[in-house]
Design a protein around this motif. Structure first.
Motif, PDB file in Angstrom:
ATOM      1  N   ARG A   1      -5.516   4.327   3.192  1.00 19.40           N
ATOM      2  CA  ARG A   1      -4.451   5.123   3.817  1.00 19.40           C
ATOM      3  C   ARG A   1      -3.148   4.338   3.904  1.00 19.40           C
ATOM      4  NH1 ARG A   1      -8.780   6.816   7.194  1.00 19.40           N
ATOM      5  NH2 ARG A   1      -8.196   5.236   8.735  1.00 19.40           N
ATOM      6  N   GLU A   2      -3.246   3.057   4.261  1.00 15.31           N
ATOM      7  CA  GLU A   2      -2.033   2.241   4.337  1.00 15.31           C
ATOM      8  C   GLU A   2      -1.374   2.104   2.965  1.00 15.31           C
ATOM      9  OE1 GLU A   2      -3.238  -1.416   6.044  1.00 15.31           O
ATOM     10  OE2 GLU A   2      -3.473  -0.618   8.085  1.00 15.31           O
ATOM     11  N   LEU A   3      -2.219   1.867   1.935  1.00 16.40           N
ATOM     12  CA  LEU A   3      -1.662   1.759   0.581  1.00 16.40           C
ATOM     13  C   LEU A   3      -1.029   3.075   0.142  1.00 16.40           C
ATOM     14  CD1 LEU A   3      -4.459  -0.307  -1.220  1.00 16.40           C
ATOM     15  CD2 LEU A   3      -2.192  -1.097  -0.549  1.00 16.40           C
ATOM     16  N   GLN A   4      -1.698   4.202   0.475  1.00 16.80           N
ATOM     17  CA  GLN A   4      -1.143   5.504   0.119  1.00 16.80           C
ATOM     18  C   GLN A   4       0.182   5.745   0.826  1.00 16.80           C
ATOM     19  OE1 GLN A   4      -2.454   7.565  -2.162  1.00 16.80           O
ATOM     20  NE2 GLN A   4      -0.689   8.906  -1.936  1.00 16.80           N
ATOM     21  N   ALA A   5       0.233   5.346   2.110  1.00 18.33           N
ATOM     22  CA  ALA A   5       1.489   5.506   2.856  1.00 18.33           C
ATOM     23  C   ALA A   5       2.597   4.655   2.242  1.00 18.33           C
ATOM     24  CB  ALA A   5       1.271   5.129   4.324  1.00 18.33           C
ATOM     25  N   MET A   6       2.246   3.418   1.839  1.00 19.77           N
ATOM     26  CA  MET A   6       3.249   2.552   1.208  1.00 19.77           C
ATOM     27  C   MET A   6       3.731   3.144  -0.109  1.00 19.77           C
ATOM     28  SD  MET A   6       1.554  -1.197   1.950  1.00 19.77           S
ATOM     29  CE  MET A   6       2.790  -2.029   0.960  1.00 19.77           C
ATOM     30  N   VAL A   7       2.769   3.673  -0.900  1.00 17.33           N
ATOM     31  CA  VAL A   7       3.152   4.280  -2.185  1.00 17.33           C
ATOM     32  C   VAL A   7       4.036   5.502  -1.959  1.00 17.33           C
ATOM     33  CG1 VAL A   7       2.256   5.497  -4.207  1.00 17.33           C
ATOM     34  CG2 VAL A   7       1.150   3.402  -3.433  1.00 17.33           C
ATOM     35  N   ASP A   8       3.659   6.346  -0.964  1.00 21.71           N
ATOM     36  CA  ASP A   8       4.467   7.532  -0.679  1.00 21.71           C
ATOM     37  C   ASP A   8       5.862   7.141  -0.196  1.00 21.71           C
ATOM     38  OD1 ASP A   8       2.304   9.048  -1.379  1.00 21.71           O
ATOM     39  OD2 ASP A   8       1.623   9.382   0.677  1.00 21.71           O
ATOM     40  N   GLN A   9       5.903   6.107   0.665  1.00 21.51           N
ATOM     41  CA  GLN A   9       7.200   5.667   1.165  1.00 21.51           C
ATOM     42  C   GLN A   9       8.076   5.142   0.034  1.00 21.51           C
ATOM     43  OE1 GLN A   9       6.901   2.618   4.130  1.00 21.51           O
ATOM     44  NE2 GLN A   9       9.080   2.607   4.596  1.00 21.51           N
ATOM     45  N   LYS A  10       7.452   4.347  -0.854  1.00 26.63           N
ATOM     46  CA  LYS A  10       8.217   3.813  -1.982  1.00 26.63           C
ATOM     47  C   LYS A  10       8.654   4.923  -2.921  1.00 26.63           C
ATOM     48  CE  LYS A  10       8.159   0.077  -5.364  1.00 26.63           C
ATOM     49  NZ  LYS A  10       7.367  -1.038  -5.945  1.00 26.63           N
ATOM     50  N   SER A  11       7.752   5.897  -3.153  1.00 35.98           N
ATOM     51  CA  SER A  11       8.115   7.020  -4.019  1.00 35.98           C
ATOM     52  C   SER A  11       9.260   7.823  -3.406  1.00 35.98           C
ATOM     53  CB  SER A  11       6.894   7.922  -4.242  1.00 35.98           C
ATOM     54  OG  SER A  11       5.857   7.213  -4.892  1.00 35.98           O
ATOM     55  N   GLY A  12       9.176   8.048  -2.073  1.00 33.78           N
ATOM     56  CA  GLY A  12      10.260   8.769  -1.413  1.00 33.78           C
ATOM     57  C   GLY A  12      11.575   8.020  -1.494  1.00 33.78           C
ATOM     58  N   LEU A  13      11.505   6.681  -1.309  1.00 35.80           N
ATOM     59  CA  LEU A  13      12.722   5.870  -1.408  1.00 35.80           C
ATOM     60  C   LEU A  13      13.297   5.932  -2.816  1.00 35.80           C
ATOM     61  CD1 LEU A  13      14.685   3.842  -0.141  1.00 35.80           C
ATOM     62  CD2 LEU A  13      13.087   2.017  -0.757  1.00 35.80           C
ATOM     63  N   ASN A  14      12.413   5.816  -3.820  1.00 35.83           N
ATOM     64  CA  ASN A  14      12.890   5.901  -5.205  1.00 35.83           C
ATOM     65  C   ASN A  14      13.509   7.263  -5.492  1.00 35.83           C
ATOM     66  OD1 ASN A  14      12.006   3.308  -5.718  1.00 35.83           O
ATOM     67  ND2 ASN A  14      10.024   3.952  -6.523  1.00 35.83           N
ATOM     68  N   GLN A  15      12.868   8.326  -4.957  1.00 34.58           N
ATOM     69  CA  GLN A  15      13.405   9.664  -5.181  1.00 34.58           C
ATOM     70  C   GLN A  15      14.767   9.825  -4.521  1.00 34.58           C
ATOM     71  OE1 GLN A  15      12.018  11.958  -7.148  1.00 34.58           O
ATOM     72  NE2 GLN A  15      13.793  13.258  -6.841  1.00 34.58           N
ATOM     73  N   ARG A  16      14.905   9.289  -3.285  1.00 35.75           N
ATOM     74  CA  ARG A  16      16.201   9.383  -2.601  1.00 35.75           C
ATOM     75  C   ARG A  16      17.272   8.590  -3.344  1.00 35.75           C
ATOM     76  NH1 ARG A  16      12.784   8.946   1.917  1.00 35.75           N
ATOM     77  NH2 ARG A  16      13.190   6.708   2.095  1.00 35.75           N
ATOM     78  N   MET A  17      16.888   7.396  -3.831  1.00 36.57           N
ATOM     79  CA  MET A  17      17.851   6.606  -4.599  1.00 36.57           C
ATOM     80  C   MET A  17      18.252   7.334  -5.878  1.00 36.57           C
ATOM     81  SD  MET A  17      16.245   2.784  -4.132  1.00 36.57           S
ATOM     82  CE  MET A  17      17.444   2.066  -5.234  1.00 36.57           C
TER      83      MET A  17
END
Length: 283
Positions: A107-123
């Motif tokens: 779950r922590e890894l999934q949250a990190m991946v989702d957070q990074k994906s969201g950050l990349n999408q926002r960028m």
């Protein structure tokens, strides 16, 4: 002659007895030799059996030695198996602990991946918007704006001509002569043609992604409207109300290309200040 025959018979008997005795002696010798041979064979067999028994004779310790060695091997293997089982138990406990924490880790890894994906999408979205802004700014300033400005100016002139023709047509309608009727019809036709030209200019502007702002009402919106004249308000609640639209406003995509020019009401305390403020010049 009879005496001679008797002698011959006696000799024959003697010979027969001698032969019988000799045969008997030979038979006895053979039997004796056979018995001796059998005795020798029995003795040889007995000797071989005794030798084999002597060779195969094993003491009790020698007999028990393989059994003891087997027991020692079994004991050693049992000890090794016990050690292995203990290690397996420890490994199983460690694996169970690790498996217990595995869902949390996932779950922590999934949250990190989702957070990074969201950050990349926002960028990416921010970069896309910035590049789009650069492109739109370049197109507007270098290509579209001169053409759009001229078309809007032409639209304003035609709208002014349209209003003047409507006023002239209204004045000519008051004339009762035949010339007045003809003038009214001519002015009405010209007014219709000018209105069609205004609509055509609006269509051309739409092809350039330029749209007209909705006609303003209510209070002044400083983001999309610009006050070009003021009138005195009789009630403080009417301060900032739009009286009429002087010129329509235009959008280009999501930008205000020209603000709508309106006349607003001002309460008497701010009326003199509004009159003293110079009107902004249209570019």
């Amino acid at each position: 002659m009879p005496q001679q025959e008797q002698n011959l018979d006696a000799d024959f008997d003697t010979q027969l007895r001698g032969l019988f005795q000799e045969a008997t002696q030979n038979i006895e010798e053979r039997e004796t030799a056979a018995r001796k041979g059998e005795e020798n064979k029995e003795q040889e067999i007995t000797r071989r059996v005794e030798e084999r028994m002597a060779k195969s004779y094993v003491t009790v310790p020698d007999m028990l030695r393989p059994l003891m060695q087997g027991l020692l091997a079994v004991t050693r293997a049992t000890g090794e198996n016990t050690t292995i089982l203990q290690k397996l138990d420890k490994t199983t406990d460690a694996s169970a602990t690790a498996q217990g924490g595995l869902p949390t880790l996932v779950r922590e890894l999934q949250a990190m991946v989702d957070q990074k994906s969201g950050l990349n999408q926002r960028m990416f979205d921010a970069l896309h918007q910035e590049l789009k802004g650069y492109k739109d700014g370049f197109l507007l300033e270098s290509v579209h704006k001169p053409i759009i400005r001229d078309l809007i100016t032409l639209y304003d002139d035609l709208r002014l001509t349209h209003r003047q023709l409507q006023e002239a047509a209204g004045d000519s309608a008051k004339l009762s002569s035949e010339m007045g009727d003809k003038l009214f019809e001519r002015l009405k036709t010209m007014d219709t043609n000018v209105e069609h030209n205004c609509e055509f200019i609006v269509e051309v502007l739409a092809r350039l992604e330029v749209t007209m702002l909705p006609v303003g009402s209510g209070k002044l919106d400083k983001q999309t409207q610009r006050a070009v004249a003021v009138e005195m308000a009789e009630d403080p609640d009417n301060d900032g109300d739009i009286v009429r639209v002087v010129k329509r406003g235009f959008f280009w995509k999501d930008r205000v290309l020209r603000a709508e020019e309106v006349v607003i009401k001002k309460w008497k305390e701010g009326f003199l200040v509004a009159l003293a403020t110079p009107l902004p010049q249209q570019k």
